[in-house]
Design a protein around this motif. Sequence first.
Motif, mmCIF file in Angstrom:
data_model
loop_
_atom_site.group_PDB
_atom_site.id
_atom_site.type_symbol
_atom_site.label_atom_id
_atom_site.label_comp_id
_atom_site.label_asym_id
_atom_site.label_seq_id
_atom_site.Cartn_x
_atom_site.Cartn_y
_atom_site.Cartn_z
ATOM 1 N N PHE A 394 1.633 -5.493 -4.759
ATOM 2 C CA PHE A 394 2.149 -5.959 -5.494
ATOM 3 C C PHE A 394 1.415 -6.763 -6.546
ATOM 4 O O PHE A 394 1.505 -6.628 -7.833
ATOM 5 N N MET A 395 0.574 -7.567 -6.101
ATOM 6 C CA MET A 395 -0.068 -8.631 -6.947
ATOM 7 C C MET A 395 -1.452 -7.748 -7.737
ATOM 8 O O MET A 395 -1.999 -8.266 -8.543
ATOM 9 N N ASN A 396 -1.761 -6.591 -7.254
ATOM 10 C CA ASN A 396 -2.602 -5.752 -8.092
ATOM 11 C C ASN A 396 -2.109 -4.553 -8.568
ATOM 12 O O ASN A 396 -2.840 -3.610 -8.880
ATOM 13 N N SER A 397 -0.727 -4.458 -9.074
ATOM 14 C CA SER A 397 -0.395 -3.469 -9.675
ATOM 15 C C SER A 397 0.782 -3.964 -10.483
ATOM 16 O O SER A 397 0.957 -4.984 -10.764
ATOM 17 N N ASN A 398 1.833 -2.888 -11.077
ATOM 18 C CA ASN A 398 2.792 -3.158 -12.104
ATOM 19 C C ASN A 398 3.956 -2.901 -11.209
ATOM 20 O O ASN A 398 5.052 -2.426 -11.917
ATOM 21 N N GLU A 399 4.019 -2.845 -9.812
ATOM 22 C CA GLU A 399 5.164 -2.280 -9.046
ATOM 23 C C GLU A 399 6.382 -3.236 -9.365
ATOM 24 O O GLU A 399 6.356 -4.519 -9.682
ATOM 25 N N ASP A 400 7.565 -2.324 -9.324
ATOM 26 C CA ASP A 400 8.840 -3.245 -9.531
ATOM 27 C C ASP A 400 9.045 -4.325 -8.423
ATOM 28 O O ASP A 400 8.848 -4.093 -7.241
ATOM 29 N N PRO A 401 9.469 -5.698 -8.862
ATOM 30 C CA PRO A 401 9.672 -6.519 -7.790
ATOM 31 C C PRO A 401 10.925 -6.340 -6.972
ATOM 32 O O PRO A 401 10.744 -6.527 -5.818
ATOM 33 N N GLN A 402 11.613 -5.557 -7.205
ATOM 34 C CA GLN A 402 12.844 -5.051 -6.385
ATOM 35 C C GLN A 402 12.303 -3.986 -5.209
ATOM 36 O O GLN A 402 12.690 -4.383 -4.134
ATOM 37 N N GLU A 403 11.238 -3.104 -5.689
ATOM 38 C CA GLU A 403 10.835 -2.180 -4.775
ATOM 39 C C GLU A 403 9.888 -2.952 -3.659
ATOM 40 O O GLU A 403 9.789 -2.944 -2.397
ATOM 41 N N ALA A 404 9.228 -4.071 -4.449
ATOM 42 C CA ALA A 404 8.211 -4.831 -3.194
ATOM 43 C C ALA A 404 8.867 -5.485 -2.373
ATOM 44 O O ALA A 404 8.655 -5.979 -1.250
ATOM 45 N N MET A 405 10.113 -6.242 -2.869
ATOM 46 C CA MET A 405 11.111 -6.973 -1.798
ATOM 47 C C MET A 405 11.614 -6.007 -0.753
ATOM 48 O O MET A 405 11.582 -6.703 0.340
ATOM 49 N N ARG A 406 11.823 -4.672 -1.185
ATOM 50 C CA ARG A 406 12.343 -3.714 0.116
ATOM 51 C C ARG A 406 11.344 -3.880 0.874
ATOM 52 O O ARG A 406 11.255 -3.645 2.208
ATOM 53 N N LYS A 407 9.888 -3.578 0.472
ATOM 54 C CA LYS A 407 8.884 -3.153 1.201
ATOM 55 C C LYS A 407 8.619 -4.496 2.195
ATOM 56 O O LYS A 407 8.179 -4.325 3.421
ATOM 57 N N VAL A 408 8.679 -5.699 1.633
ATOM 58 C CA VAL A 408 8.508 -7.034 2.523
ATOM 59 C C VAL A 408 9.332 -7.087 3.676
ATOM 60 O O VAL A 408 8.846 -7.185 4.967
ATOM 61 N N ALA A 409 10.605 -6.709 3.289
ATOM 62 C CA ALA A 409 11.833 -6.622 4.384
ATOM 63 C C ALA A 409 11.412 -5.833 5.489
ATOM 64 O O ALA A 409 11.662 -6.121 6.858
ATOM 65 N N ALA A 410 10.884 -4.421 5.143
ATOM 66 C CA ALA A 410 10.407 -3.482 6.098
ATOM 67 C C ALA A 410 9.185 -3.962 6.934
ATOM 68 O O ALA A 410 9.258 -3.796 8.041
ATOM 69 N N ALA A 411 8.457 -4.604 6.233
ATOM 70 C CA ALA A 411 6.960 -5.085 6.672
ATOM 71 C C ALA A 411 7.527 -5.900 7.907
ATOM 72 O O ALA A 411 6.705 -6.240 8.841
ATOM 73 N N ALA A 412 8.401 -6.918 7.673
ATOM 74 C CA ALA A 412 8.891 -7.960 8.497
ATOM 75 C C ALA A 412 9.086 -7.462 9.870
ATOM 76 O O ALA A 412 9.261 -8.090 10.869
ATOM 77 N N LYS A 413 9.333 -6.218 10.116
ATOM 78 C CA LYS A 413 10.041 -5.726 11.158
ATOM 79 C C LYS A 413 8.681 -5.241 11.997
ATOM 80 O O LYS A 413 9.173 -4.676 13.195
ATOM 81 N N VAL A 414 7.540 -5.043 11.489
ATOM 82 C CA VAL A 414 6.510 -4.569 12.370
ATOM 83 C C VAL A 414 6.108 -5.490 13.356
ATOM 84 O O VAL A 414 5.896 -6.712 12.942
ATOM 85 N N LYS A 415 5.667 -5.254 14.425
ATOM 86 C CA LYS A 415 5.250 -5.978 15.693
ATOM 87 C C LYS A 415 4.060 -5.607 15.988
ATOM 88 O O LYS A 415 3.782 -4.637 16.185
#
Length: 415
Positions: A394-415
Amino acid sequence: MKRTLMSAAIVASTLATSAQVASAAESLSVLHWWTSGGESKAIRVLKDDMDKQGYEWKDFAVAGGAGAAAMTALKTQVMSGNAPSAAQIKGPLIQDWADQGVLVDIDKSATDWKAQLPAQINKTMMSKGHYVAAPFSVHRINWLWINKAALDKVGGKPPTTWPEFFALADKFRAAGITPVARGGQPWQDMTIWETVVLSQGADFYRKAMIDLDQKTLTSPQMLQVFQTARKIQGYFDKGSTGRDWNLATAMVINGSGGMQFMGDWAKGEFANANKKADVDYICAAAPGTSNAFTYTVDSFVFFQQNGKKEATLGQLALAKTIMSPAFQEQFSLYKGSIPVRQDVSMDKFDACAKKSYADEQTTIKSNTFFPSFAFGDVQSSATEGAITDVVTGFMNSNEDPQEAMRKVAAAAKVK
């Protein structure tokens, strides 16, 4: 008979002396990632202390502020049966290595640690009731560093809110100063992002970074985090990609950069450049975070040597030295941190360190003293890595904040 007894005594004395020499000549291989000016100066204090005690220090320094390269090197050493005597590790990784049964306990050196360490940190240094790690110091993460001459030039003041921050950034830009000195590496992007998370409130940080609460990770507040981070991104210079953290700090030191989000090891660089707090630079809690404290604690864990499950004399001496009040004081004076021991006088420390210590004590009492997610003090390496990948992208692109938020929520499930 007398001659025999004398000969026996001489032999015994010689053997004892030889044993002492052998003990004194023990080599200590030490893996760490302290390679910048201020960091190197700090670790040399420990090396010199061990040299004075008769131990041979074998330095294994692996460059890289977040320690990723060092951890890769450590895994290689352990797997090849050549584990170092001690290695710089922190957070959940301490427990991971302990669970693999490759560490030794250092209880013999930890006689007063429980009484002198903050409870939260004390727990992290232990595994199954035994100390397996020795902590060096406490670094505060949620700092904002500002060049004072640049601040005076634009007639600004340290920002306490995001609107104030962006107004100051605009003033710096208008004056030809890079508003935010940024090093373009994943852990540095995470430092900024995590600080913005903290600015949403202590409860929000706890739920998002420690509990990984899905409702919080997909809330309007988290969307605001990404939107704020995107706005901060607009104040980086074009040369920031891949820049080391200390080079970004150097920009603030020389005045080409106005501000930097960075832990207080940055102060070690200011000190190494003979700069003084409140004279040459300002240290301020990042906007919206004055009532909280995110920290990382550097520590050494101790590995089994030659298949032996007990700590060597050198390892015990190293652990004891690390936690001695004299070393704790001198190390932090060079490193920019504050002592992890609670009984070390702050008289010799500068204004920034004294503020850090005062805020540490206040936030411990108010339960807003938090381990840093960005520096591996909270979650597993898998979870941390997954979220870091999203934030870095996200910090190195112009990705939409809404999409980045969705990805973070999914990443939080990685164990």
